[in-house]
Design an enzyme around this catalytic site. Structure first.
Site, PDB file in Angstrom:
ATOM      1  N   VAL A 179     102.135  64.284   1.268  1.00 21.72           N
ATOM      2  CA  VAL A 179     102.166  65.648   0.134  1.00 21.72           C
ATOM      3  C   VAL A 179     102.368  65.109  -1.254  1.00 21.72           C
ATOM      4  O   VAL A 179     101.981  65.519  -1.983  1.00 21.72           O
ATOM      5  CB  VAL A 179     103.259  66.427   0.609  1.00 21.72           C
ATOM      6  CG1 VAL A 179     103.973  67.243  -0.789  1.00 21.72           C
ATOM      7  CG2 VAL A 179     103.692  66.597   1.654  1.00 21.72           C
ATOM      8  N   LYS A 216     108.535  84.086  16.692  1.00 25.42           N
ATOM      9  CA  LYS A 216     107.507  85.123  16.818  1.00 25.42           C
ATOM     10  C   LYS A 216     108.207  86.622  16.422  1.00 25.42           C
ATOM     11  O   LYS A 216     107.746  87.805  16.694  1.00 25.42           O
ATOM     12  CB  LYS A 216     106.709  84.940  17.708  1.00 25.42           C
ATOM     13  CG  LYS A 216     108.143  84.606  19.430  1.00 25.42           C
ATOM     14  CD  LYS A 216     107.565  84.221  20.135  1.00 25.42           C
ATOM     15  CE  LYS A 216     108.900  83.782  20.821  1.00 25.42           C
ATOM     16  NZ  LYS A 216     109.533  82.705  21.511  1.00 25.42           N
ATOM     17  N   GLU A 235     102.670  78.770  11.829  1.00 25.14           N
ATOM     18  CA  GLU A 235     102.291  78.184  13.527  1.00 25.14           C
ATOM     19  C   GLU A 235     102.683  78.189  14.520  1.00 25.14           C
ATOM     20  O   GLU A 235     102.437  78.312  15.220  1.00 25.14           O
ATOM     21  CB  GLU A 235     101.356  76.919  13.151  1.00 25.14           C
ATOM     22  CG  GLU A 235     100.891  76.174  13.902  1.00 25.14           C
ATOM     23  CD  GLU A 235      99.230  76.717  13.737  1.00 25.14           C
ATOM     24  OE1 GLU A 235      98.551  76.886  13.013  1.00 25.14           O
ATOM     25  OE2 GLU A 235      99.185  77.921  15.452  1.00 25.14           O
ATOM     26  N   GLY A 263     115.140  74.191  35.419  1.00 22.79           N
ATOM     27  CA  GLY A 263     114.652  74.536  33.679  1.00 22.79           C
ATOM     28  C   GLY A 263     113.639  75.266  32.791  1.00 22.79           C
ATOM     29  O   GLY A 263     114.177  75.174  31.827  1.00 22.79           O
ATOM     30  N   GLU A 298     114.887  81.076  32.153  1.00 21.25           N
ATOM     31  CA  GLU A 298     115.837  80.927  31.168  1.00 21.25           C
ATOM     32  C   GLU A 298     116.881  82.002  32.015  1.00 21.25           C
ATOM     33  O   GLU A 298     116.077  82.154  33.376  1.00 21.25           O
ATOM     34  CB  GLU A 298     116.093  81.604  30.240  1.00 21.25           C
ATOM     35  CG  GLU A 298     115.148  81.489  29.143  1.00 21.25           C
ATOM     36  CD  GLU A 298     115.509  80.587  27.575  1.00 21.25           C
ATOM     37  OE1 GLU A 298     117.196  80.957  27.421  1.00 21.25           O
ATOM     38  OE2 GLU A 298     114.954  80.199  26.662  1.00 21.25           O
ATOM     39  N   ASP A 324     107.645  88.397  25.698  1.00 20.92           N
ATOM     40  CA  ASP A 324     106.976  86.909  24.638  1.00 20.92           C
ATOM     41  C   ASP A 324     105.816  87.003  24.056  1.00 20.92           C
ATOM     42  O   ASP A 324     105.493  86.896  22.861  1.00 20.92           O
ATOM     43  CB  ASP A 324     107.441  86.172  25.353  1.00 20.92           C
ATOM     44  CG  ASP A 324     107.194  84.781  24.295  1.00 20.92           C
ATOM     45  OD1 ASP A 324     108.091  83.909  23.556  1.00 20.92           O
ATOM     46  OD2 ASP A 324     106.658  83.644  24.661  1.00 20.92           O
ATOM     47  N   LYS A 378     103.540  87.880  20.525  1.00 24.47           N
ATOM     48  CA  LYS A 378     102.522  86.386  20.191  1.00 24.47           C
ATOM     49  C   LYS A 378     100.678  87.436  20.679  1.00 24.47           C
ATOM     50  O   LYS A 378     100.461  86.737  19.563  1.00 24.47           O
ATOM     51  CB  LYS A 378     101.894  85.540  21.199  1.00 24.47           C
ATOM     52  CG  LYS A 378     103.924  84.370  21.321  1.00 24.47           C
ATOM     53  CD  LYS A 378     104.194  83.532  22.320  1.00 24.47           C
ATOM     54  CE  LYS A 378     104.756  82.933  22.537  1.00 24.47           C
ATOM     55  NZ  LYS A 378     104.914  81.787  23.495  1.00 24.47           N
ATOM     56  N   GLY A 386     109.088  73.717  23.352  1.00 24.53           N
ATOM     57  CA  GLY A 386     109.854  72.305  23.469  1.00 24.53           C
ATOM     58  C   GLY A 386     109.647  71.913  22.032  1.00 24.53           C
ATOM     59  O   GLY A 386     109.555  72.562  21.302  1.00 24.53           O
TER      60      GLY A 386
HETATM   61  N1  HSE Z   1     110.150  81.073  26.001  1.00 24.26           N
HETATM   62  C1  HSE Z   1     108.278  80.726  25.570  1.00 24.26           C
HETATM   63  C2  HSE Z   1     107.466  80.226  27.062  1.00 24.26           C
HETATM   64  C3  HSE Z   1     108.606  79.720  24.941  1.00 24.26           C
HETATM   65  O1  HSE Z   1     108.138  80.281  28.166  1.00 24.26           O
HETATM   66  O2  HSE Z   1     106.353  79.939  26.695  1.00 24.26           O
HETATM   67  C4  HSE Z   1     109.449  80.160  23.829  1.00 24.26           C
HETATM   68  O3  HSE Z   1     107.694  81.519  22.776  1.00 24.26           O
END
Ligand code: HSE
Length: 435
Positions: free
Chosen positions: A38, A108, A132, A190, A193, A204, A208, A309
């Site tokens: 930087v 997002k 990003e 896992g 959710e 979601d 995006k 993640g």
């Molecule tokens: N819940 C999203 C997924 C990740 O299953 O890809 C976060 O955007």
């Protein structure tokens, strides 16, 4: 904006969950390299959280519950937001941008709904707005769209941008199990959710898709403009029907230019679709993400990697943080909103798509011609037909050429009502093939 030559860049972190904790770790572990890259040290000025006693793995003296004071502090140059959701993130980031602080966000939902006012605030003060990490986690995708491909004409962006649903569809494909059984397994491991609605119903992915379409087509697209269908209706029969013809089922986010009598528009949609197993997106398994981009001069490109993640998302956040920090040190500025093209989003009914339809029909003379007549009536051209006779009925699979989605839907509705059709076994759009 003051020059920061050599002076530390002071960062406020909003939120300290899985991603935030990784951001703190990377900032600490890589401090010397980041300073060299930087041209000034990047230092944490504070971390805003709701419950400070729950964050034992970050320096206690940095924790605060007063996010508003932190984002407006004169001691802060950059605000990094990893809280998610609309409020309080929206209010905090607007305050930060209006105060001339650069913003890096992974949010997002916020970008897909409120990007116009965020960009307006960023323009008013000249502060950077980078995001990003909001789409496809670690995968460098928005910077290629905003910067590397800024000289090209993008025609289509088609991607797997939700890992949870890709994990479930990959599981259904490899085991033949039902949606409900596979979702249960994904929750146990896992990957899904406890409340999987945002992922499995496509919310979601729709956020995006809105962000991708805005950048690819220089137009304002919000989540409300996106046609959205989730994966809950995908059956084991759909997966088997796809397999029988060398295809696989994916939940796709598709943003493409569409020609129309009223002028060029765009189609932005999220829905399950069959793609050929030879398509590069077909080999994206489990929780991975990938986005396939087509542009006039560049041709076809694919961006692949981990879409979620803590560490992968933190990697994208850190990349943005380095970019905005460099801009402050060298008195530069990142790309602004580019919505000059202002292309309208066409309704789903006007979008050209292709359908794969599997039917159980009576096996006798004239059945195929009755079914074919319905396609002709709706001006839908058939690309391929496959029939397999059984004892007293037949399985009929029809794949169409491109037609408007409205015409295809009406065709399927009418076919379902023909007395010779015993069952409509599977109906799904086909993508990734010549029309
Ligand atoms: N819940 C999203 C997924 C990740 O299953 O890809 C976060 O955007």
């Amino acid at each position: 904006m003051a020059s920061h030559e050599g002076k530390p860049i002071r960062v406020a972190l909003l939120g300290c969950g899985t991603v935030g904790t990784e951001v703190v770790r990377l900032l600490t572990d890589q401090a010397a390299d980041l300073t060299a890259r930087v041209g000034a040290p990047i230092e944490l000025a504070g971390i805003a959280v709701r419950r400070p006693n729950k964050h034992r793995d970050v320096p206690a003296e940095l924790l605060t519950t007063d996010a508003e004071a932190l984002v407006t502090s004169a001691d802060v140059d950059v605000v990094v937001e990893v809280i998610g959701g609309i409020e309080p993130a929206r209010t905090l980031l607007l305050a930060a941008l209006r105060g001339g602080k650069s913003v890096v966000t992974a949010n997002k939902a916020l970008l897909a709904e409120h990007s116009a006012e965020l960009f307006e605030a960023s323009d008013a003060s000249g502060a950077d707005l980078y995001f990003e990490a909001a789409v496809a986690g670690a995968i460098p995708l928005l910077r290629p769209l905003r910067e590397s491909l800024a000289g090209d004409r993008i025609t289509r962006v088609m991607g797997i941008v939700n890992g949870t649903t890709n994990f479930i569809l990959s599981g259904m494909d490899s085991t033949g199990a039902s949606y409900a059984e596979t979702l249960e397994e994904a929750t146990r491991l896992g990957y899904a959710e406890a409340d999987p609605t945002a992922d499995v119903d496509g919310f979601d992915a729709a956020s995006k898709a809105a962000i991708l379409a805005s950048l690819a087509f220089h137009s304002r697209v919000t989540a409300a403009d996106v046609h959205r269908e989730g994966i809950a209706q995908v059956s084991a029969a759909d997966i088997a029907a796809a397999k029988a013809l060398g295809r696989t089922v994916k939940l796709l986010a598709i943003c493409e230019r569409v020609a129309h009598d009223e002028g060029e528009g765009i189609s932005v949609r999220v829905h399950p679709a069959m793609i050929p197993t030879s398509h590069p997106l077909a080999s994206v398994h489990g929780a991975f993400n990938a986005v396939f981009v087509e542009a006039d001069a560049a041709g076809e490109m694919m961006f692949y990697g981990q879409g979620a993640g803590g560490a992968p998302t933190a990697s994208a956040v850190l990349g943005d943080l380095v970019a905005v920090a460099r801009n402050r040190v060298h008195r530069g500025r990142g790309p602004r909103e580019s919505a000059y093209a202002n292309l309208p989003v066409r309704p789903m009914g006007q979008t050209p798509t292709r359908y794969h339809i599997s039917l159980d029909v009576a096996d006798r003379a004239g059945v195929l011609s009755q079914v074919a007549a319905v396609f002709a009536e709706h001006d839908v051209s058939i690309a391929a037909v496959r029939q397999e006779g059984r004892v007293d009925d037949a399985s009929l699979v029809i794949v169409t050429h491109a037609a408007t989605d409205a015409a295809l839907r009406s065709t399927v509705d009418k076919i379902g009502g023909l007395p010779v059709v015993r069952e409509v076994v599977s109906v799904m759009r086909v993508e990734g093939e010549e029309t």
